[in-house]
Design a protein around this motif. Structure first.
Motif, short mmCIF file in Angstrom:
data_model
loop_
_atom_site.label_atom_id
_atom_site.label_comp_id
_atom_site.label_asym_id
_atom_site.label_seq_id
_atom_site.Cartn_x
_atom_site.Cartn_y
_atom_site.Cartn_z
N ILE A 179 -3.92 2.37 -1.26
CA ILE A 179 -3.70 3.77 -1.64
C ILE A 179 -3.67 3.82 -3.16
O ILE A 179 -2.69 3.41 -3.79
CB ILE A 179 -2.39 4.32 -1.04
N SER A 180 -4.74 4.31 -3.74
CA SER A 180 -4.90 4.26 -5.19
C SER A 180 -3.82 5.05 -5.92
O SER A 180 -3.37 4.65 -6.99
CB SER A 180 -6.28 4.77 -5.59
N SER A 181 -3.38 6.17 -5.36
CA SER A 181 -2.39 7.01 -6.04
C SER A 181 -1.04 6.31 -6.17
O SER A 181 -0.23 6.67 -7.02
CB SER A 181 -2.21 8.33 -5.28
N SER A 182 -0.80 5.30 -5.33
CA SER A 182 0.43 4.51 -5.42
C SER A 182 0.20 3.14 -6.03
O SER A 182 1.09 2.31 -6.09
CB SER A 182 1.05 4.34 -4.02
N HIS A 183 -1.05 2.91 -6.48
CA HIS A 183 -1.44 1.64 -7.11
C HIS A 183 -1.33 0.47 -6.13
O HIS A 183 -1.02 -0.66 -6.53
CB HIS A 183 -0.60 1.37 -8.36
N ILE A 184 -1.57 0.76 -4.84
CA ILE A 184 -1.62 -0.27 -3.81
C ILE A 184 -3.08 -0.58 -3.57
O ILE A 184 -3.83 0.28 -3.10
CB ILE A 184 -0.95 0.22 -2.52
N LYS A 185 -3.52 -1.79 -3.88
CA LYS A 185 -4.95 -2.06 -3.94
C LYS A 185 -5.59 -2.41 -2.59
O LYS A 185 -6.78 -2.19 -2.40
CB LYS A 185 -5.25 -3.16 -4.94
N HIS B 98 9.08 -1.45 -5.24
CA HIS B 98 8.88 -2.00 -6.59
C HIS B 98 9.21 -3.48 -6.63
O HIS B 98 8.66 -4.23 -7.45
CB HIS B 98 9.74 -1.25 -7.61
N GLN B 99 10.12 -3.93 -5.77
CA GLN B 99 10.47 -5.35 -5.74
C GLN B 99 9.34 -6.18 -5.16
O GLN B 99 9.17 -7.35 -5.51
CB GLN B 99 11.74 -5.54 -4.92
N LEU B 100 8.55 -5.56 -4.28
CA LEU B 100 7.40 -6.26 -3.68
C LEU B 100 6.15 -6.14 -4.54
O LEU B 100 5.31 -7.04 -4.54
CB LEU B 100 7.11 -5.68 -2.29
N LEU B 101 6.04 -5.02 -5.26
CA LEU B 101 4.87 -4.78 -6.09
C LEU B 101 5.32 -4.14 -7.40
O LEU B 101 5.67 -2.96 -7.43
CB LEU B 101 3.87 -3.86 -5.36
N THR B 102 5.30 -4.92 -8.46
CA THR B 102 5.80 -4.43 -9.76
C THR B 102 5.05 -3.19 -10.22
O THR B 102 5.65 -2.30 -10.85
CB THR B 102 5.65 -5.55 -10.82
N ASP B 103 3.75 -3.11 -9.91
CA ASP B 103 2.93 -1.99 -10.37
C ASP B 103 2.93 -0.81 -9.42
O ASP B 103 2.13 0.11 -9.57
CB ASP B 103 1.48 -2.45 -10.57
N TYR B 104 3.82 -0.82 -8.44
CA TYR B 104 3.87 0.27 -7.46
C TYR B 104 4.02 1.63 -8.17
O TYR B 104 4.89 1.81 -9.01
CB TYR B 104 5.04 0.05 -6.50
N LYS B 105 3.12 2.54 -7.86
CA LYS B 105 3.06 3.90 -8.43
C LYS B 105 2.86 3.90 -9.95
O LYS B 105 3.13 4.90 -10.62
CB LYS B 105 4.31 4.70 -8.07
N LEU B 106 2.36 2.79 -10.48
CA LEU B 106 2.09 2.71 -11.92
C LEU B 106 1.05 3.75 -12.30
O LEU B 106 0.00 3.86 -11.66
CB LEU B 106 1.59 1.31 -12.28
N GLY B 107 1.32 4.50 -13.35
CA GLY B 107 0.36 5.49 -13.83
C GLY B 107 0.51 6.86 -13.19
O GLY B 107 -0.14 7.81 -13.62
N ARG B 108 1.33 6.96 -12.16
CA ARG B 108 1.53 8.27 -11.54
C ARG B 108 2.30 9.18 -12.50
O ARG B 108 3.26 8.76 -13.14
CB ARG B 108 2.28 8.14 -10.22
N ALA C 254 -3.89 -7.55 2.10
CA ALA C 254 -3.88 -6.59 3.20
C ALA C 254 -2.50 -6.47 3.83
O ALA C 254 -2.02 -5.35 4.10
CB ALA C 254 -4.92 -6.98 4.26
N LEU C 255 -1.86 -7.59 4.05
CA LEU C 255 -0.53 -7.58 4.68
C LEU C 255 0.51 -6.96 3.75
O LEU C 255 1.41 -6.24 4.21
CB LEU C 255 -0.13 -9.00 5.07
N LEU C 256 0.40 -7.23 2.45
CA LEU C 256 1.33 -6.62 1.50
C LEU C 256 1.13 -5.11 1.45
O LEU C 256 2.10 -4.35 1.48
CB LEU C 256 1.13 -7.21 0.10
N ALA C 257 -0.13 -4.68 1.41
CA ALA C 257 -0.42 -3.24 1.38
C ALA C 257 0.13 -2.56 2.62
O ALA C 257 0.73 -1.48 2.54
CB ALA C 257 -1.93 -3.01 1.25
N LYS C 258 -0.06 -3.18 3.77
CA LYS C 258 0.47 -2.59 5.00
C LYS C 258 1.98 -2.51 4.96
O LYS C 258 2.57 -1.49 5.38
CB LYS C 258 0.01 -3.40 6.22
#
Length: 259
Positions: free
Chosen positions: A182-188, A68-78, A232-236
């Protein structure tokens, strides 16, 4: 007999069971009790099927993690865990303990990282590990000693099975998700490339690093990944499971049955 560890992705198992029981039982307490009983029966079946020397159930802490610190929207909407089920979890953990099975949960770590750390520590000793989960994110952990078991499909998966099924090597999995997200984790990941495009690129260039460093100018999909390098690097980084969490206990503490 060499040690073997059965790692159960507890919330993956329990939430699927509860979803069925909730539909079948209008009374919430009946649904929770039935979930407890069904989960315990599932564990008994797995113990008989795998005959492990050690076993542990790993639970999510349901708090924000380093991702969540790297991606505020991580798992948003799950869909969050139902409050009544969350409140009932200690009773399920107690039931598991009565069966001689320890539960692992920490306040700062996701279950996936705890499972990855456990699997790594066991297989580092060339000992067998079985992860019980339907989560594809664990594919990256498959090797000569680690397999995955889908309880709901009674399906055993090893590295050769997944590599044949997906057309990718295990060490390419995080590169693949880095591109597809990974769409289910809101990682684009990288939008506009898609699953087939990511697969084709990795089959040709072997790794995300090679894709990013390529000087090819005629492949539009490759250029798109290069243009969205940071995504891409953030998603990985987000999909890579941690394997170095300090657990505070030894494998012998998980022996089954207790001695």
């Amino acid at each position: 007999m060499s040690a073997s560890l059965l790692i159960i992705d507890a919330m993956n198992l329990i939430r699927r069971i509860y979803a069925v029981q909730e539909k079948q039982n209008k009374n919430s307490q009946f649904a929770l009790s039935a979930t407890n009983n069904t989960a315990c029966n599932a564990l008994q079946k797995m113990l008989r099927a795998h005959n492990p020397s050690h076993v542990i159930c790993v639970f999510d802490s349901h708090v924000e993690s380093w991702r969540h610190q790297l991606l505020t929207d991580y798992k948003l909407g799950r869909k969050p865990i139902p409050p009544e089920l969350k409140a009932y979890l200690p009773q399920i953990q107690d039931a598991f303990y009565e069966m001689g099975i320890e539960s692992l949960i920490t306040e700062q770590d996701e279950a996936d990282d705890l499972i990855a750390t456990l699997a790594f520590k066991v297989t580092e000793r060339q000992q067998r590990c079985v992860i019980v989960s339907t989560d594809k994110g664990f594919y990256q952990l498959l090797n000569a000693y680690t397999t995955i078991y889908d309880y709901f499909q009674s399906l055993h998966m090893d590295n050769r099975f997944i590599e044949h099924k997906l057309g990718l090597k295990i060490d390419q999995m995080t590169d693949y998700w880095g591109i597809t997200g990974i769409s289910s984790s809101h990682i684009k990941g990288v939008e506009g490339v898609g699953n087939k495009g990511a697969l084709a690129l990795l089959q040709q260039y072997q790794s995300l690093e090679n894709i990013l460093n390529s000087e090819e100018k005629d492949d539009k999909r490759l250029l798109k990944v290069q243009q969205h390098k940071e995504d891409a690097l953030l998603a990985k980084q987000l999909v890579c499971l941690k394997k170095d969490i300090v657990l505070g206990f030894n494998l012998k503490d998980l022996r089954y049955p207790k001695k």
